[in-house]
Design an enzyme around this catalytic site. Structure first.
Site, PDB file in Angstrom:
ATOM      1  N   MET A 208       0.818  -1.210   0.000  1.00  0.00           N
ATOM      2  CA  MET A 208       0.000   0.000   0.000  1.00  0.00           C
ATOM      3  C   MET A 208       0.857   1.268   0.000  1.00  0.00           C
ATOM      4  O   MET A 208       0.332   2.372  -0.032  1.00  0.00           O
ATOM      5  CB  MET A 208      -0.953  -0.006   1.200  1.00  0.00           C
ATOM      6  CG  MET A 208      -2.030  -1.061   1.091  1.00  0.00           C
ATOM      7  SD  MET A 208      -3.217  -0.661  -0.217  1.00  0.00           S
ATOM      8  CE  MET A 208      -4.270  -2.134  -0.132  1.00  0.00           C
TER       9      MET A 208
ATOM     10  N   ILE B 108      -1.733  -1.828   8.331  1.00  0.00           N
ATOM     11  CA  ILE B 108      -0.879  -0.726   8.805  1.00  0.00           C
ATOM     12  C   ILE B 108       0.565  -1.049   8.429  1.00  0.00           C
ATOM     13  O   ILE B 108       0.969  -2.206   8.437  1.00  0.00           O
ATOM     14  CB  ILE B 108      -0.924  -0.517  10.339  1.00  0.00           C
ATOM     15  CG1 ILE B 108      -0.856  -1.845  11.105  1.00  0.00           C
ATOM     16  CG2 ILE B 108      -2.120   0.302  10.752  1.00  0.00           C
ATOM     17  CD1 ILE B 108      -0.571  -1.686  12.590  1.00  0.00           C
TER      18      ILE B 108
ATOM     19  N   TYR C   5       2.255   7.047  14.030  1.00  0.00           N
ATOM     20  CA  TYR C   5       1.115   6.113  13.992  1.00  0.00           C
ATOM     21  C   TYR C   5      -0.170   6.807  14.411  1.00  0.00           C
ATOM     22  O   TYR C   5      -1.199   6.722  13.746  1.00  0.00           O
ATOM     23  CB  TYR C   5       1.424   4.929  14.916  1.00  0.00           C
ATOM     24  CG  TYR C   5       0.288   3.949  15.138  1.00  0.00           C
ATOM     25  CD1 TYR C   5      -0.031   3.001  14.165  1.00  0.00           C
ATOM     26  CD2 TYR C   5      -0.442   3.946  16.325  1.00  0.00           C
ATOM     27  CE1 TYR C   5      -1.057   2.081  14.375  1.00  0.00           C
ATOM     28  CE2 TYR C   5      -1.470   3.035  16.545  1.00  0.00           C
ATOM     29  CZ  TYR C   5      -1.780   2.103  15.565  1.00  0.00           C
ATOM     30  OH  TYR C   5      -2.795   1.197  15.776  1.00  0.00           O
ATOM     31  N   SER C   6      -0.094   7.522  15.538  1.00  0.00           N
ATOM     32  CA  SER C   6      -1.258   8.214  16.065  1.00  0.00           C
ATOM     33  C   SER C   6      -1.806   9.219  15.052  1.00  0.00           C
ATOM     34  O   SER C   6      -3.023   9.325  14.859  1.00  0.00           O
ATOM     35  CB  SER C   6      -0.861   8.903  17.372  1.00  0.00           C
ATOM     36  OG  SER C   6      -1.989   9.409  18.023  1.00  0.00           O
ATOM     37  N   ALA C   7      -0.902   9.933  14.399  1.00  0.00           N
ATOM     38  CA  ALA C   7      -1.319  10.928  13.399  1.00  0.00           C
ATOM     39  C   ALA C   7      -2.127  10.268  12.277  1.00  0.00           C
ATOM     40  O   ALA C   7      -3.165  10.786  11.861  1.00  0.00           O
ATOM     41  CB  ALA C   7      -0.085  11.620  12.814  1.00  0.00           C
TER      42      ALA C   7
ATOM     43  N   LYS D  47      -3.901   7.567  12.407  1.00  0.00           N
ATOM     44  CA  LYS D  47      -5.200   7.086  12.901  1.00  0.00           C
ATOM     45  C   LYS D  47      -6.170   8.245  13.155  1.00  0.00           C
ATOM     46  O   LYS D  47      -7.358   8.121  12.886  1.00  0.00           O
ATOM     47  CB  LYS D  47      -5.011   6.236  14.165  1.00  0.00           C
ATOM     48  CG  LYS D  47      -4.276   4.913  13.919  1.00  0.00           C
ATOM     49  CD  LYS D  47      -5.021   4.011  12.932  1.00  0.00           C
ATOM     50  CE  LYS D  47      -4.546   2.564  12.963  1.00  0.00           C
ATOM     51  NZ  LYS D  47      -5.174   1.735  11.914  1.00  0.00           N
TER      52      LYS D  47
ATOM     53  N   ILE E 125      -4.944  -5.534  21.678  1.00  0.00           N
ATOM     54  CA  ILE E 125      -5.393  -6.829  21.155  1.00  0.00           C
ATOM     55  C   ILE E 125      -4.181  -7.759  21.051  1.00  0.00           C
ATOM     56  O   ILE E 125      -3.086  -7.321  20.690  1.00  0.00           O
ATOM     57  CB  ILE E 125      -6.030  -6.662  19.745  1.00  0.00           C
ATOM     58  CG1 ILE E 125      -7.008  -5.475  19.694  1.00  0.00           C
ATOM     59  CG2 ILE E 125      -6.702  -7.952  19.279  1.00  0.00           C
ATOM     60  CD1 ILE E 125      -8.190  -5.551  20.610  1.00  0.00           C
ATOM     61  N   ASP E 126      -4.408  -9.055  21.297  1.00  0.00           N
ATOM     62  CA  ASP E 126      -3.268  -9.983  21.403  1.00  0.00           C
ATOM     63  C   ASP E 126      -2.675 -10.464  20.072  1.00  0.00           C
ATOM     64  O   ASP E 126      -2.369 -11.647  19.925  1.00  0.00           O
ATOM     65  CB  ASP E 126      -3.653 -11.189  22.275  1.00  0.00           C
ATOM     66  CG  ASP E 126      -4.676 -12.098  21.606  1.00  0.00           C
ATOM     67  OD1 ASP E 126      -5.154 -11.766  20.496  1.00  0.00           O
ATOM     68  OD2 ASP E 126      -4.998 -13.154  22.185  1.00  0.00           O
TER      69      ASP E 126
HETATM   70  N1  LIG Z   1      -3.146  -5.295  17.865  1.00  0.00           N
HETATM   71  C1  LIG Z   1      -3.481  -4.234  18.575  1.00  0.00           C
HETATM   72  O1  LIG Z   1      -3.242  -4.139  19.792  1.00  0.00           O
HETATM   73  C2  LIG Z   1      -4.195  -3.092  17.914  1.00  0.00           C
HETATM   74  C3  LIG Z   1      -4.613  -2.021  18.713  1.00  0.00           C
HETATM   75  C4  LIG Z   1      -5.280  -0.959  18.128  1.00  0.00           C
HETATM   76  C5  LIG Z   1      -5.533  -0.979  16.761  1.00  0.00           C
HETATM   77  N2  LIG Z   1      -5.111  -2.020  15.992  1.00  0.00           N
HETATM   78  C6  LIG Z   1      -5.364  -1.950  14.541  1.00  0.00           C
HETATM   79  O2  LIG Z   1      -5.809  -3.184  14.048  1.00  0.00           O
HETATM   80  C7  LIG Z   1      -5.372  -3.332  12.696  1.00  0.00           C
HETATM   81  C8  LIG Z   1      -4.679  -4.686  12.532  1.00  0.00           C
HETATM   82  O3  LIG Z   1      -3.613  -4.754  13.455  1.00  0.00           O
HETATM   83  P1  LIG Z   1      -2.830  -6.112  13.766  1.00  0.00           P
HETATM   84  O4  LIG Z   1      -2.356  -6.029  15.168  1.00  0.00           O
HETATM   85  O5  LIG Z   1      -3.644  -7.263  13.314  1.00  0.00           O
HETATM   86  O6  LIG Z   1      -1.555  -5.890  12.810  1.00  0.00           O
HETATM   87  P2  LIG Z   1      -0.580  -6.949  12.104  1.00  0.00           P
HETATM   88  O7  LIG Z   1      -0.781  -8.309  12.626  1.00  0.00           O
HETATM   89  O8  LIG Z   1       0.761  -6.332  12.148  1.00  0.00           O
HETATM   90  O9  LIG Z   1      -1.124  -6.926  10.602  1.00  0.00           O
HETATM   91  C9  LIG Z   1      -0.835  -5.888   9.721  1.00  0.00           C
HETATM   92  C10 LIG Z   1      -1.239  -6.325   8.327  1.00  0.00           C
HETATM   93  O10 LIG Z   1      -0.907  -5.277   7.403  1.00  0.00           O
HETATM   94  C11 LIG Z   1      -0.088  -5.810   6.373  1.00  0.00           C
HETATM   95  N3  LIG Z   1       0.852  -4.783   5.906  1.00  0.00           N
HETATM   96  C12 LIG Z   1       1.959  -4.322   6.538  1.00  0.00           C
HETATM   97  N4  LIG Z   1       2.592  -3.404   5.776  1.00  0.00           N
HETATM   98  C13 LIG Z   1       1.874  -3.305   4.632  1.00  0.00           C
HETATM   99  C14 LIG Z   1       2.041  -2.562   3.441  1.00  0.00           C
HETATM  100  N5  LIG Z   1       3.072  -1.731   3.272  1.00  0.00           N
HETATM  101  N6  LIG Z   1       1.116  -2.692   2.456  1.00  0.00           N
HETATM  102  C15 LIG Z   1       0.070  -3.544   2.601  1.00  0.00           C
HETATM  103  N7  LIG Z   1      -0.136  -4.279   3.705  1.00  0.00           N
HETATM  104  C16 LIG Z   1       0.760  -4.170   4.700  1.00  0.00           C
HETATM  105  C17 LIG Z   1       0.616  -7.014   7.001  1.00  0.00           C
HETATM  106  O11 LIG Z   1       0.961  -7.989   6.058  1.00  0.00           O
HETATM  107  P3  LIG Z   1       2.351  -8.004   5.216  1.00  0.00           P
HETATM  108  O12 LIG Z   1       3.458  -7.762   6.182  1.00  0.00           O
HETATM  109  O13 LIG Z   1       2.329  -9.335   4.580  1.00  0.00           O
HETATM  110  O14 LIG Z   1       2.200  -6.888   4.209  1.00  0.00           O
HETATM  111  C18 LIG Z   1      -0.503  -7.567   7.870  1.00  0.00           C
HETATM  112  O15 LIG Z   1      -1.364  -8.388   7.110  1.00  0.00           O
HETATM  113  C19 LIG Z   1      -4.479  -2.140  12.398  1.00  0.00           C
HETATM  114  O16 LIG Z   1      -5.219  -1.149  11.713  1.00  0.00           O
HETATM  115  C20 LIG Z   1      -4.097  -1.636  13.781  1.00  0.00           C
HETATM  116  O17 LIG Z   1      -3.811  -0.253  13.800  1.00  0.00           O
HETATM  117  C21 LIG Z   1      -4.432  -3.073  16.538  1.00  0.00           C
END
Ligand SMILES: NC(=O)c1ccc[n+]([C@@H]2O[C@H](COP(=O)([O-])OP(=O)(O)OC[C@H]3O[C@@H](n4cnc5c(N)ncnc54)[C@H](OP(=O)(O)O)[C@@H]3O)[C@@H](O)[C@H]2O)c1
Ligand SMILES: *[C@@H]1O[C@H](CO)[C@@H](O)[C@H](O)[C@H]1NC(C)=O
Length: 305
Positions: A93, A121, A183-185, A187, A218-219
């Site tokens: 992306m 992200i 990151y915060s910016a 969001k 989230i875990d």
């Molecule tokens: N986990 C938490 O505690 C938490 C808290 C608040 C909000 N969130 C939000 O929940 C959402 C998912 O978070 P998560 O914890 O599940 O994250 P994650 O496991 O790190 O997953 C991120 C996903 O984005 C993909 N990605 C990374 N860089 C990319 C790029 N340049 N282009 C396209 N895709 C890309 C990754 O796959 P690849 O590396 O294969 O590209 C992966 O599928 C996010 O929006 C995050 O801000 C999470």
């Protein structure tokens, strides 16, 4: 006291009336059967779990992320779980042409779209802001501008189907915490853009729902890793046990299907912090800061120093 009661009782009545009047329709898995759904960031974490839930609900899935090998495995599992169909497009992306490529793939294979789940992200550092403007620009491209671009490309299909846009955000998109400025910016930007767009859809009678998901801790693997490590996304602002990604993923899908404006998950933690923010913002800020062991954060020098 008398005055308080005079104000409080009618307000309570009003709140209750509103609550029962707007009592949400219940979620039913049938709502999603046969629907055409795009999930971004579907190779791991919450996005991967959303893909599995949607597969069980017999949807048509188009998944995307960068890592092809992971997407292949997720697609296989989705098919085994009962997806009506499942495919992927891999790419980054960060590439400004890629959002449209993904949406075009949906258009070519399905000729329409019912739900767009924006969840990916880019990776960032967890530390004092290091002055790297280039990184902020890159993260805005991945975490924000690509969401806008996908929405623009998908809107004609979503209008046609009276579909839904689901935007995955964070507590960091409602309140600032230290060490996550870029990151915060990104969001906060999502909240501003999509909350404004929601108004315009209503004014224009565009029947496409927008659900903004405010998630707490989230875990997922990337979130749970030691928070002081560089290159990881937002760690917990307040030390709590992380909520399960499987349940989180299901709640996101439910609130999208029910066309809610916002999801707060886990609802109690997020709800109380947002309430505290509105009544005692300075106290909330000190509470947030007290959740970090700042002595563990080693300052990195700004580029060029
Ligand atoms: N986990 C938490 O505690 C938490 C808290 C608040 C909000 N969130 C939000 O929940 C959402 C998912 O978070 P998560 O914890 O599940 O994250 P994650 O496991 O790190 O997953 C991120 C996903 O984005 C993909 N990605 C990374 N860089 C990319 C790029 N340049 N282009 C396209 N895709 C890309 C990754 O796959 P690849 O590396 O294969 O590209 C992966 O599928 C996010 O929006 C995050 O801000 C999470
Ligand atoms: C908007 O679309 C939803 C889903 O198709 C539908 O249930 C609802 O009745 C529509 N609302 C209007 C005002 O057309």
């Amino acid at each position: 006291m008398g005055l308080l009661l005079k104000i409080f009782i009618p307000l309570l009545g009003l709140a209750l009336a509103f609550y029962f009047y707007s009592a949400p329709e219940n979620f039913n898995e049938e709502m999603l059967r046969g629907k055409r759904v795009i999930v971004t960031g579907a190779s791991s974490g919450i996005g991967e779990q959303m893909a599995y839930h949607l597969a069980r609900m017999e949807t048509h899935l188009l998944l995307t992320a960068r890592t092809e090998a992971k997407l292949q495995k997720v697609v296989e599992r989705c098919l085994a779980l009962g997806a009506a169909s499942a495919r992927y497009v891999s790419g980054s992306m960060e590439d400004t042409a890629f959002p449209e490529v993904v949406v075009k793939e949906a258009e070519n294979t399905w000729g329409g779209l019912d739900m767009l789940i924006l969840n990916h992200i880019g990776s960032t550092y967890f530390n004092y802001f290091d002055g790297d403007v280039g990184h902020v620009r890159k993260l805005l491209e991945i975490n924000f501008l690509s969401y806008v671009a996908m929405t623009v490309s998908a809107l004609p299909m979503l209008q046609e189907s009276e579909g839904s846009i689901v935007v995955v955000s964070s507590m960091a998109g409602k309140m600032g915490g230290p060490f996550t400025a870029p990151y915060s910016a990104t969001k906060f930007a999502l909240d501003g853009f999509f909350s404004s767009l929601r108004h315009e859809f209503i004014i224009d009678k565009v029947n496409v729902s927008i659900t903004l998901c405010i998630l707490g801790y989230i875990d997922t693997e990337n979130a749970v890793r030691p928070s002081a490590e560089v290159g990881k996304p937002a760690p917990p602002a307040i030390r709590v046990t992380p909520a399960p990604k499987e349940e989180c993923a299901l709640e996101i899908i439910k609130s999208g299907a029910l066309r809610h404006r916002e999801l707060h998950y886990p609802s109690r933690v997020v709800g109380s912090l947002l309430l505290l923010q509105s009544i005692a913002p300075d106290f909330l800020d000190s509470l947030i800061r007290s959740g970090y062991k700042v002595e563990n954060i080693k300052r990195t020098l700004p580029p060029g120093h």
